[in-house]
Write an enzyme that holds these catalytic residues in place. Structure first.
Site, mmCIF file in Angstrom:
data_model
loop_
_atom_site.group_PDB
_atom_site.id
_atom_site.type_symbol
_atom_site.label_atom_id
_atom_site.label_comp_id
_atom_site.label_asym_id
_atom_site.label_seq_id
_atom_site.Cartn_x
_atom_site.Cartn_y
_atom_site.Cartn_z
ATOM 1 C CB ALA A 1 32.898 50.487 47.829
ATOM 2 N N GLY B 1 35.272 48.901 43.605
ATOM 3 C CA GLY B 1 34.469 47.699 43.883
ATOM 4 C C GLY B 1 33.711 47.203 42.661
ATOM 5 C CD GLU C 1 38.138 45.779 44.687
ATOM 6 O OE1 GLU C 1 37.291 46.605 45.107
ATOM 7 O OE2 GLU C 1 39.092 45.388 45.374
ATOM 8 C CD GLU D 1 39.735 50.686 44.862
ATOM 9 O OE1 GLU D 1 40.492 50.865 43.883
ATOM 10 O OE2 GLU D 1 38.776 49.897 44.832
#
Ligand code: COA
Length: 260
Positions: free
Chosen positions: A66, A112, A115, A135
Site C-alpha cells: 500500500a 498490500g 495481499e 507491516e
C-alpha cells in the site's frame, strides 16, 4: 475507460491488467485501488474476457505494498476505513470474481502487494520475486486480508513467522510453501500465465464460476461449503454448458461451450 495508474489489454480471451506506477514500485494508492476495481468490474462483464492476468510494470515489482505516503498521518478511524474500503473494493472483490484471475508476480510483492496476489485465484512467480508482509515493521498489521489469506495458503505457523519477522521469502520458498503454483524465469512469466489461461478457457466458464463460489465458501465464516457445493453442482445441470459438455464427451468430440 482511460486509466492513469493501470494498463488493460485484451487479446485472445485474456485480459492483462498491469499496475503501472513503476517509479513507486507499483505501490497501491487510493486511485490505483479504485481503477483496479473499475477494471476488474468491467472485465468481469466483458464477454471477450475469459481469464484475467494481473501483473506489475517494470522488472522490479509486482506491487511493493500500500502507498505508505497516503496513510502515514491517519488516525484510528481513518485506518479502519482504509482497510475496510480496500477490502471491499479490491481484495474481496477480486477473490469473488467469477472470471479467473491469475497473479503473475514479477518482483517484489510486499504488504498490500502480496495481499493482492493472495486475493487472486492463484499465483505464478518469476525467479526474482520476493514476497512478504512487512507491516509490523511499520507498527501496523496487514489490513487487506493478509492475516487471513496467508495462513489459508501456507499454514498458520509459517504465516505467523512471516508476519512476525516482517521478512521476505524468495520465489522458491514461496513455491515450497504453496504460495505460488509455478516459478519461471522473468521473461517466461507472462507466457506461462497465458498458457495456463489457455487451458482454463477450454472449459465451461459457467462451471468455473460455480467452482469459484464453492471453493471460496470453504473460507467464509458461518457458511457450509459442502452445501454450497451441492447447490452449485445442481445448478450446473440446468445449464447449456452442461448439455454441451456431456454430449461432446459421449459423441467423442471436443466441447464447444455456448458461453465460451
Ligand atoms: N509506498 C510508497 N512508496 C513506495 C513503496 C510503498 N509501499 N514502496 C516503494 N515506494 C517508493 C519509494 O519511496 C521510492 O520512491 P522515491 O524514488 O520517490 O523515493 C520508490 O518507490 C523506489 O523504492 P526504493 O525504496 O528506492 O527501492 P529499493 O530497491 O531501494 O527498495 C523495497 C525496494 C521494496 C525493499 C522498498 O521500496 C520497500 O521496503 N518498500 C516498502 C515495502 C513495504 O513496507 N510495504 C508494505 C506497506 S504496508
Amino acid at each position: 475507460m482511460k486509466y492513469q495508474n493501470i494498463l488493460s489489454h485484451t487479446s485472445n480471451g485474456i485480459t492483462t491488467i498491469t499496475i503501472n506506477r513503476p517509479n513507486k514500485l507499483n505501490a497501491l494508492n487510493r486511485a490505483t485501488i479504485q481503477e483496479l476495481h473499475e477494471a476488474f468490474k468491467t472485465e468481469n462483464k466483458n464477454q471477450e474476457t475469459k481469464v484475467i492476468i494481473l501483473t506489475g510494470s517494470g522488472e522490479k515489482a509486482f506491487v511493493a505494498g500500500a502507498d505508505i505516503s497516503e496513510f502515514a498521518d491517519f488516525d484510528v478511524v481513518k485506518g479502519k476505513q482504509l482497510a475496510a474500503k480496500g477490502q471491499e473494493l479490491l481484495f474481496d472483490f477480486v477473490e469473488n470474481l467469477s472470471t479467473p484471475v491469475i497473479a503473475a508476480v514479477n518482483g517484489f510483492a510486499l504488504g498490500g502487494g502480496l495481499e493482492l496476489a493472495m486475493a487472486c485465484h492463484f499465483r505464478v512467480a518469476s525467479t526474482n520475486a520476493k514476497m512478504g508482509l512487512p507491516e509490523v515493521s511499520l507498527g501496523v498489521i496487514p489490513g487487506y486480508g493478509g492475516t487471513q489469506r496467508l495462513p489459508q495458503l501456507v499454514g498458520k505457523g509459517r504465516a505467523m513467522e512471516m508476519i512476525m519477522t516482517a521478512g521476505m521469502i524468495d520465489a522458491n520458498k514461496a513455491f515450497q510453501f504453496g504460495l505460488v503454483n509455478h516459478v519461471v524465469e522473468p521473461d517466461e512469466l507472462i507466457s506461462l500465465a497465458e498458457k495456463i489461461a489457455g487451458k482454463i478457457m477450454r472449459n465451461s466458464s459457467v462451471a468455473i464460476k460455480a467452482a469459484v463460489k464453492a471453493i471460496n465458501a470453504n473460507f467464509k465464516d458461518g457458511v457450509d461449503g459442502y452445501k454450497v457445493e451441492v447447490k452449485q453442482f445442481g445448478k450446473c445441470f440446468g445449464t447449456e454448458d452442461f448439455k454441451e459438455g456431456t454430449s461432446a464427451f459421449l459423441e467423442k468430440r471436443k466441447a464447444n461451450f455456448p458461453n465460451a
